[in-house]
Design a protein around this motif. Sequence first.
Motif, mmCIF file in Angstrom:
data_model
loop_
_atom_site.group_PDB
_atom_site.id
_atom_site.type_symbol
_atom_site.label_atom_id
_atom_site.label_comp_id
_atom_site.label_asym_id
_atom_site.label_seq_id
_atom_site.Cartn_x
_atom_site.Cartn_y
_atom_site.Cartn_z
ATOM 1 N N VAL A 121 0.827 -1.247 -0.111
ATOM 2 C CA VAL A 121 -0.142 -0.281 0.071
ATOM 3 C C VAL A 121 0.920 1.235 -0.026
ATOM 4 O O VAL A 121 1.604 1.428 0.975
ATOM 5 C CB VAL A 121 -1.003 -0.059 1.221
ATOM 6 N N ALA A 122 0.696 2.019 -0.986
ATOM 7 C CA ALA A 122 1.556 3.365 -1.046
ATOM 8 C C ALA A 122 0.629 4.271 -0.375
ATOM 9 O O ALA A 122 -0.656 4.490 -0.668
ATOM 10 C CB ALA A 122 1.848 3.730 -2.622
ATOM 11 N N GLN A 123 1.171 5.260 0.411
ATOM 12 C CA GLN A 123 0.447 6.161 1.221
ATOM 13 C C GLN A 123 1.252 7.385 1.291
ATOM 14 O O GLN A 123 2.525 7.409 1.171
ATOM 15 C CB GLN A 123 -0.187 5.629 2.470
ATOM 16 N N ASN A 130 12.478 10.480 -3.142
ATOM 17 C CA ASN A 130 12.210 9.819 -4.621
ATOM 18 C C ASN A 130 11.685 8.663 -4.538
ATOM 19 O O ASN A 130 12.066 7.791 -5.369
ATOM 20 C CB ASN A 130 13.492 10.172 -5.730
ATOM 21 N N TYR A 131 10.700 8.381 -3.578
ATOM 22 C CA TYR A 131 10.094 6.908 -3.588
ATOM 23 C C TYR A 131 11.124 5.730 -3.222
ATOM 24 O O TYR A 131 10.949 4.774 -3.754
ATOM 25 C CB TYR A 131 9.278 6.620 -4.644
ATOM 26 N N LYS A 132 12.263 6.216 -2.511
ATOM 27 C CA LYS A 132 13.189 5.144 -2.451
ATOM 28 C C LYS A 132 12.703 4.113 -1.739
ATOM 29 O O LYS A 132 13.010 2.958 -2.076
ATOM 30 C CB LYS A 132 14.201 5.966 -1.446
ATOM 31 N N ASP A 133 11.953 4.102 -0.547
ATOM 32 C CA ASP A 133 11.489 2.773 -0.030
ATOM 33 C C ASP A 133 10.519 2.180 -0.686
ATOM 34 O O ASP A 133 10.515 0.824 -0.747
ATOM 35 C CB ASP A 133 10.872 3.252 1.559
ATOM 36 N N LEU A 134 9.639 2.949 -1.634
ATOM 37 C CA LEU A 134 8.687 2.190 -2.437
ATOM 38 C C LEU A 134 9.371 1.349 -3.507
ATOM 39 O O LEU A 134 8.952 0.268 -3.865
ATOM 40 C CB LEU A 134 7.583 3.220 -2.892
ATOM 41 N N LYS A 135 10.346 1.768 -3.926
ATOM 42 C CA LYS A 135 11.000 1.163 -5.166
ATOM 43 C C LYS A 135 11.797 0.050 -4.553
ATOM 44 O O LYS A 135 11.944 -0.922 -5.531
ATOM 45 C CB LYS A 135 12.066 2.227 -5.517
ATOM 46 N N LYS A 136 11.944 -0.338 -3.243
ATOM 47 C CA LYS A 136 12.595 -1.423 -2.836
ATOM 48 C C LYS A 136 11.414 -2.344 -2.923
ATOM 49 O O LYS A 136 11.719 -3.628 -3.144
ATOM 50 C CB LYS A 136 12.986 -1.198 -1.229
ATOM 51 N N TRP A 137 10.255 -2.101 -2.556
ATOM 52 C CA TRP A 137 9.130 -3.078 -2.670
ATOM 53 C C TRP A 137 8.892 -3.437 -4.305
ATOM 54 O O TRP A 137 8.612 -4.720 -4.588
ATOM 55 C CB TRP A 137 7.747 -2.700 -2.111
ATOM 56 N N ASN A 155 -1.242 13.983 -6.362
ATOM 57 C CA ASN A 155 0.197 14.467 -6.812
ATOM 58 C C ASN A 155 1.139 13.358 -6.928
ATOM 59 O O ASN A 155 2.121 13.596 -7.563
ATOM 60 C CB ASN A 155 0.688 15.195 -5.526
ATOM 61 N N HIS A 156 0.814 12.159 -6.693
ATOM 62 C CA HIS A 156 1.868 10.990 -6.765
ATOM 63 C C HIS A 156 1.380 9.805 -7.670
ATOM 64 O O HIS A 156 2.250 8.866 -7.896
ATOM 65 C CB HIS A 156 2.482 10.483 -5.347
ATOM 66 N N SER A 157 0.001 9.533 -7.752
ATOM 67 C CA SER A 157 -0.354 8.514 -8.456
ATOM 68 C C SER A 157 0.446 8.058 -10.050
ATOM 69 O O SER A 157 0.786 7.115 -10.147
ATOM 70 C CB SER A 157 -1.768 8.162 -8.705
ATOM 71 N N LYS A 158 0.525 9.264 -10.863
ATOM 72 C CA LYS A 158 1.211 9.157 -12.119
ATOM 73 C C LYS A 158 2.484 8.343 -11.946
ATOM 74 O O LYS A 158 3.025 7.590 -12.916
ATOM 75 C CB LYS A 158 0.842 10.336 -12.762
ATOM 76 N N GLN A 159 3.311 9.049 -10.922
ATOM 77 C CA GLN A 159 4.654 8.750 -10.838
ATOM 78 C C GLN A 159 4.567 7.189 -10.564
ATOM 79 O O GLN A 159 5.443 6.174 -10.991
ATOM 80 C CB GLN A 159 5.595 9.474 -9.851
ATOM 81 N N ILE A 160 3.557 6.848 -9.523
ATOM 82 C CA ILE A 160 3.662 5.379 -9.219
ATOM 83 C C ILE A 160 3.075 4.241 -10.218
ATOM 84 O O ILE A 160 3.705 3.233 -10.351
ATOM 85 C CB ILE A 160 2.693 5.334 -7.827
ATOM 86 N N VAL A 161 2.188 4.796 -11.003
ATOM 87 C CA VAL A 161 1.913 4.141 -12.182
ATOM 88 C C VAL A 161 3.115 3.816 -13.032
ATOM 89 O O VAL A 161 3.109 2.727 -13.464
ATOM 90 C CB VAL A 161 0.596 4.635 -13.073
ATOM 91 N N ASP A 162 3.799 4.967 -13.298
ATOM 92 C CA ASP A 162 4.960 4.600 -14.225
ATOM 93 C C ASP A 162 5.986 3.844 -13.985
ATOM 94 O O ASP A 162 6.600 3.059 -14.579
ATOM 95 C CB ASP A 162 5.632 6.131 -14.415
ATOM 96 N N MET A 163 5.964 3.730 -12.404
ATOM 97 C CA MET A 163 7.059 2.914 -11.820
ATOM 98 C C MET A 163 6.471 1.326 -11.992
ATOM 99 O O MET A 163 7.418 0.551 -12.374
ATOM 100 C CB MET A 163 7.174 3.140 -10.343
ATOM 101 N N CYS A 164 5.248 1.255 -11.877
ATOM 102 C CA CYS A 164 4.696 -0.295 -12.126
ATOM 103 C C CYS A 164 4.713 -0.687 -13.453
ATOM 104 O O CYS A 164 5.147 -1.925 -13.719
ATOM 105 C CB CYS A 164 3.445 -0.271 -11.460
ATOM 106 N N ARG A 165 4.516 0.334 -14.193
ATOM 107 C CA ARG A 165 4.229 -0.041 -15.733
ATOM 108 C C ARG A 165 5.930 -0.420 -16.185
ATOM 109 O O ARG A 165 6.256 -1.370 -16.952
ATOM 110 C CB ARG A 165 4.080 1.124 -16.541
#
Length: 255
Positions: A121-123, A130-137, A155-165
Amino acid sequence: MKYKTLVPYTSALPNAENQKILDQYFLGWRFVLSPASIRSFGKNREHILYSHGYGLDNGAYSYWKRDLPFPTERFLMCIEKYGDKADWIVLPDVIQNWVETQEFSEHWYNKLKGINNLLIVAQNGCEENNYKDLKKWVERGCGIFVGGDDDFKANHSKQIVDMCRKNNLICHIGRVNSIKRMEWCHEIGAFSFDGSGMARFREQARSMSRHVAWIHKGKINQLPLFSEWSEDKYYQTMQNKYFKGEQDEQSIKII
Protein backbone atom coordinates in the motif's frame (compact mmCIF):
# COMPACT_ATOMS: atom_id res chain seq x y z
CA MET A 1 -11.89 -12.77 -20.24
CA LYS A 2 -9.76 -10.08 -21.82
CA TYR A 3 -9.75 -6.41 -20.90
CA LYS A 4 -8.35 -3.93 -23.40
CA THR A 5 -7.93 -1.17 -20.84
CA LEU A 6 -8.79 -0.11 -17.26
CA VAL A 7 -10.10 -2.99 -15.09
CA PRO A 8 -12.96 -2.18 -12.68
CA TYR A 9 -13.44 -3.68 -9.21
CA THR A 10 -16.11 -3.05 -6.60
CA SER A 11 -16.66 -4.32 -3.06
CA ALA A 12 -17.62 -7.97 -2.64
CA LEU A 13 -20.35 -8.61 -2.97
CA PRO A 14 -22.89 -6.07 -4.27
CA ASN A 15 -26.51 -6.64 -3.32
CA ALA A 16 -28.37 -8.68 -5.93
CA GLU A 17 -30.02 -5.67 -7.57
CA ASN A 18 -26.77 -3.74 -7.90
CA GLN A 19 -25.07 -6.83 -9.30
CA LYS A 20 -27.74 -7.06 -11.96
CA ILE A 21 -27.25 -3.38 -12.86
CA LEU A 22 -23.47 -3.75 -13.09
CA ASP A 23 -23.75 -6.80 -15.32
CA GLN A 24 -26.40 -5.16 -17.49
CA TYR A 25 -23.86 -2.71 -18.88
CA PHE A 26 -20.49 -4.39 -18.40
CA LEU A 27 -19.86 -8.02 -17.51
CA GLY A 28 -16.23 -7.46 -16.61
CA TRP A 29 -16.66 -6.14 -13.07
CA ARG A 30 -14.39 -7.88 -10.59
CA PHE A 31 -14.54 -7.71 -6.79
CA VAL A 32 -12.42 -6.71 -3.81
CA LEU A 33 -12.87 -9.13 -0.96
CA SER A 34 -11.66 -8.36 2.58
CA PRO A 35 -12.11 -9.50 6.18
CA ALA A 36 -14.70 -6.72 6.52
CA SER A 37 -16.90 -8.08 3.73
CA ILE A 38 -16.81 -11.87 3.96
CA ARG A 39 -20.05 -11.96 5.96
CA SER A 40 -21.96 -9.83 3.46
CA PHE A 41 -22.84 -12.76 1.22
CA GLY A 42 -23.87 -16.36 1.72
CA LYS A 43 -22.55 -19.53 0.16
CA ASN A 44 -25.31 -19.41 -2.45
CA ARG A 45 -23.67 -16.30 -3.96
CA GLU A 46 -20.04 -17.21 -3.41
CA HIS A 47 -19.78 -18.61 -6.93
CA ILE A 48 -19.97 -15.02 -8.27
CA LEU A 49 -16.52 -14.35 -6.84
CA TYR A 50 -15.03 -17.10 -8.96
CA SER A 51 -17.00 -16.36 -12.12
CA HIS A 52 -16.05 -12.67 -12.11
CA GLY A 53 -12.65 -12.73 -10.38
CA TYR A 54 -11.49 -10.91 -7.25
CA GLY A 55 -8.60 -9.34 -5.40
CA LEU A 56 -8.06 -9.76 -1.66
CA ASP A 57 -7.65 -6.60 0.43
CA ASN A 58 -6.43 -6.71 4.02
CA GLY A 59 -9.37 -4.82 5.56
CA ALA A 60 -7.15 -2.49 7.60
CA TYR A 61 -8.92 0.70 6.46
CA SER A 62 -12.41 -0.56 7.32
CA TYR A 63 -11.33 -1.59 10.81
CA TRP A 64 -9.36 1.61 11.35
CA LYS A 65 -12.46 3.69 10.56
CA ARG A 66 -14.27 1.84 13.36
CA ASP A 67 -11.31 2.28 15.73
CA LEU A 68 -10.66 -1.46 15.77
CA PRO A 69 -7.32 -3.30 15.62
CA PHE A 70 -6.17 -5.15 12.54
CA PRO A 71 -8.29 -8.32 12.09
CA THR A 72 -5.44 -10.83 12.07
CA GLU A 73 -7.52 -13.99 12.48
CA ARG A 74 -10.10 -12.98 9.87
CA PHE A 75 -7.38 -12.01 7.43
CA LEU A 76 -5.68 -15.38 7.88
CA MET A 77 -9.02 -17.08 7.33
CA CYS A 78 -9.46 -15.13 4.09
CA ILE A 79 -5.97 -16.11 2.98
CA GLU A 80 -6.64 -19.78 3.67
CA LYS A 81 -10.01 -19.81 1.90
CA TYR A 82 -9.59 -17.29 -0.91
CA GLY A 83 -5.88 -16.43 -1.19
CA ASP A 84 -4.67 -18.79 -3.89
CA LYS A 85 -7.45 -17.96 -6.37
CA ALA A 86 -7.32 -14.18 -5.87
CA ASP A 87 -5.88 -11.88 -8.52
CA TRP A 88 -3.62 -10.44 -5.84
CA ILE A 89 -3.34 -9.95 -2.06
CA VAL A 90 -2.81 -6.55 -0.42
CA LEU A 91 -0.16 -6.69 2.31
CA PRO A 92 -1.48 -5.42 5.67
CA ASP A 93 -0.68 -1.77 6.30
CA VAL A 94 -0.91 0.82 9.07
CA ILE A 95 -3.23 3.67 8.14
CA GLN A 96 -1.59 7.11 8.00
CA ASN A 97 1.86 5.78 8.91
CA TRP A 98 4.26 4.83 6.12
CA VAL A 99 7.14 3.93 8.45
CA GLU A 100 5.05 1.49 10.48
CA THR A 101 3.42 0.19 7.31
CA GLN A 102 6.79 -0.97 6.03
CA GLU A 103 7.53 -2.86 9.24
CA PHE A 104 4.05 -4.41 9.37
CA SER A 105 4.05 -5.30 5.68
CA GLU A 106 7.50 -6.84 5.99
CA HIS A 107 6.18 -9.18 8.67
CA TRP A 108 3.31 -10.27 6.42
CA TYR A 109 5.45 -10.41 3.29
CA ASN A 110 7.53 -13.13 4.91
CA LYS A 111 4.35 -15.05 5.71
CA LEU A 112 2.63 -14.63 2.36
CA LYS A 113 5.36 -14.66 -0.28
CA GLY A 114 4.86 -17.57 -2.62
CA ILE A 115 1.11 -17.82 -1.95
CA ASN A 116 0.09 -15.23 -4.52
CA ASN A 117 1.06 -11.91 -6.10
CA LEU A 118 1.40 -9.26 -3.40
CA LEU A 119 0.67 -5.51 -3.41
CA ILE A 120 2.21 -2.95 -1.04
CA VAL A 121 0.00 0.00 0.00
CA ALA A 122 1.47 3.32 -1.11
CA GLN A 123 0.43 6.19 1.14
CA ASN A 124 1.51 9.63 2.37
CA GLY A 125 5.21 9.56 3.15
CA CYS A 126 6.31 6.97 0.62
CA GLU A 127 7.19 9.74 -1.84
CA GLU A 128 10.16 10.90 0.27
CA ASN A 129 13.65 10.57 -1.22
CA ASN A 130 12.16 10.05 -4.69
CA TYR A 131 10.11 7.02 -3.59
CA LYS A 132 13.26 5.26 -2.37
CA ASP A 133 11.50 2.89 0.06
CA LEU A 134 8.64 2.17 -2.32
CA LYS A 135 11.10 1.27 -5.07
CA LYS A 136 12.60 -1.37 -2.79
CA TRP A 137 9.21 -3.11 -2.65
CA VAL A 138 8.89 -2.91 -6.41
CA GLU A 139 12.34 -4.47 -6.79
CA ARG A 140 11.04 -7.42 -4.76
CA GLY A 141 8.21 -7.89 -7.25
CA CYS A 142 5.39 -6.27 -5.28
CA GLY A 143 2.73 -4.40 -7.20
CA ILE A 144 1.23 -1.25 -5.69
CA PHE A 145 -2.16 -0.46 -4.20
CA VAL A 146 -2.43 3.35 -4.13
CA GLY A 147 -4.01 4.47 -0.88
CA GLY A 148 -3.35 7.68 1.02
CA ASP A 149 -5.43 10.84 1.05
CA ASP A 150 -6.80 12.69 -1.96
CA ASP A 151 -3.86 15.10 -2.23
CA PHE A 152 -1.39 12.23 -2.16
CA LYS A 153 -3.27 10.39 -4.90
CA ALA A 154 -3.52 13.51 -7.08
CA ASN A 155 0.15 14.41 -6.74
CA HIS A 156 1.85 11.01 -6.85
CA SER A 157 -0.30 8.39 -8.59
CA LYS A 158 1.08 9.09 -12.07
CA GLN A 159 4.67 8.56 -10.90
CA ILE A 160 3.65 5.34 -9.12
CA VAL A 161 1.79 4.08 -12.21
CA ASP A 162 4.89 4.73 -14.33
CA MET A 163 7.02 2.86 -11.81
CA CYS A 164 4.74 -0.17 -11.99
CA ARG A 165 4.53 -0.13 -15.77
CA LYS A 166 8.31 0.03 -16.07
CA ASN A 167 8.61 -3.06 -13.87
CA ASN A 168 5.64 -5.05 -15.26
CA LEU A 169 3.67 -4.83 -12.03
CA ILE A 170 0.07 -3.94 -11.28
CA CYS A 171 -0.87 -0.47 -10.10
CA HIS A 172 -4.33 -0.48 -8.52
CA ILE A 173 -5.98 2.69 -7.20
CA GLY A 174 -8.40 2.56 -4.28
CA ARG A 175 -11.47 4.66 -3.41
CA VAL A 176 -12.64 5.47 -6.93
CA ASN A 177 -16.37 6.13 -6.81
CA SER A 178 -17.01 8.68 -9.55
CA ILE A 179 -16.76 8.91 -13.32
CA LYS A 180 -14.28 11.77 -12.94
CA ARG A 181 -11.92 9.64 -10.88
CA MET A 182 -12.39 6.64 -13.17
CA GLU A 183 -11.44 8.80 -16.16
CA TRP A 184 -8.41 10.06 -14.29
CA CYS A 185 -7.29 6.48 -13.53
CA HIS A 186 -7.63 5.67 -17.21
CA GLU A 187 -5.74 8.77 -18.33
CA ILE A 188 -2.72 8.14 -16.09
CA GLY A 189 -2.55 4.50 -17.20
CA ALA A 190 -3.45 2.62 -14.01
CA PHE A 191 -4.25 -1.05 -14.46
CA SER A 192 -7.30 -1.14 -12.19
CA PHE A 193 -9.38 0.66 -9.57
CA ASP A 194 -12.00 -0.11 -6.95
CA GLY A 195 -14.75 1.66 -5.04
CA SER A 196 -17.52 0.60 -2.69
CA GLY A 197 -20.27 2.89 -4.01
CA MET A 198 -21.12 0.67 -6.98
CA ALA A 199 -21.91 -2.19 -4.61
CA ARG A 200 -24.27 -0.06 -2.50
CA PHE A 201 -26.04 2.54 -4.63
CA ARG A 202 -28.07 1.73 -7.73
CA GLU A 203 -27.53 5.00 -9.61
CA GLN A 204 -23.81 4.86 -8.95
CA ALA A 205 -23.68 1.26 -10.17
CA ARG A 206 -25.53 2.26 -13.33
CA SER A 207 -23.49 5.36 -14.19
CA MET A 208 -20.10 3.78 -13.42
CA SER A 209 -20.88 0.57 -15.29
CA ARG A 210 -22.13 2.44 -18.35
CA HIS A 211 -19.00 4.58 -18.36
CA VAL A 212 -16.52 1.74 -18.00
CA ALA A 213 -18.32 0.02 -20.90
CA TRP A 214 -17.90 3.20 -22.94
CA ILE A 215 -14.19 3.31 -22.13
CA HIS A 216 -13.75 -0.24 -23.38
CA LYS A 217 -16.06 -0.16 -26.37
CA GLY A 218 -15.72 3.38 -27.63
CA LYS A 219 -12.90 5.50 -26.35
CA ILE A 220 -10.03 3.08 -26.90
CA ASN A 221 -11.10 2.55 -30.51
CA GLN A 222 -10.96 6.23 -31.45
CA LEU A 223 -7.88 6.95 -33.56
CA PRO A 224 -5.79 9.91 -32.45
CA LEU A 225 -5.72 12.81 -34.86
CA PHE A 226 -2.08 12.66 -35.91
CA SER A 227 -0.93 9.09 -35.20
CA GLU A 228 -2.15 5.54 -35.39
CA TRP A 229 -3.81 4.04 -32.35
CA SER A 230 -2.03 1.00 -30.94
CA GLU A 231 -3.15 -1.33 -28.19
CA ASP A 232 -1.59 -0.81 -24.76
CA LYS A 233 0.13 -4.15 -24.12
CA TYR A 234 0.41 -3.43 -20.40
CA TYR A 235 -3.16 -4.52 -19.76
CA GLN A 236 -2.75 -7.89 -21.47
CA THR A 237 0.62 -8.50 -19.81
CA MET A 238 -0.86 -7.87 -16.37
CA GLN A 239 -3.82 -10.16 -17.03
CA ASN A 240 -1.51 -12.97 -18.08
CA LYS A 241 0.54 -12.43 -14.94
CA TYR A 242 -2.14 -11.86 -12.30
CA PHE A 243 -5.45 -13.38 -13.36
CA LYS A 244 -6.05 -17.08 -12.73
CA GLY A 245 -7.01 -19.26 -15.67
CA GLU A 246 -8.17 -16.38 -17.85
CA GLN A 247 -5.54 -16.35 -20.58
CA ASP A 248 -7.93 -17.56 -23.28
CA GLU A 249 -9.25 -15.76 -26.33
CA GLN A 250 -12.67 -14.91 -24.90
CA SER A 251 -13.35 -11.19 -24.78
CA ILE A 252 -15.28 -9.16 -22.27
CA LYS A 253 -18.94 -9.02 -23.18
CA ILE A 254 -20.14 -5.44 -23.28
CA ILE A 255 -23.85 -4.71 -23.48
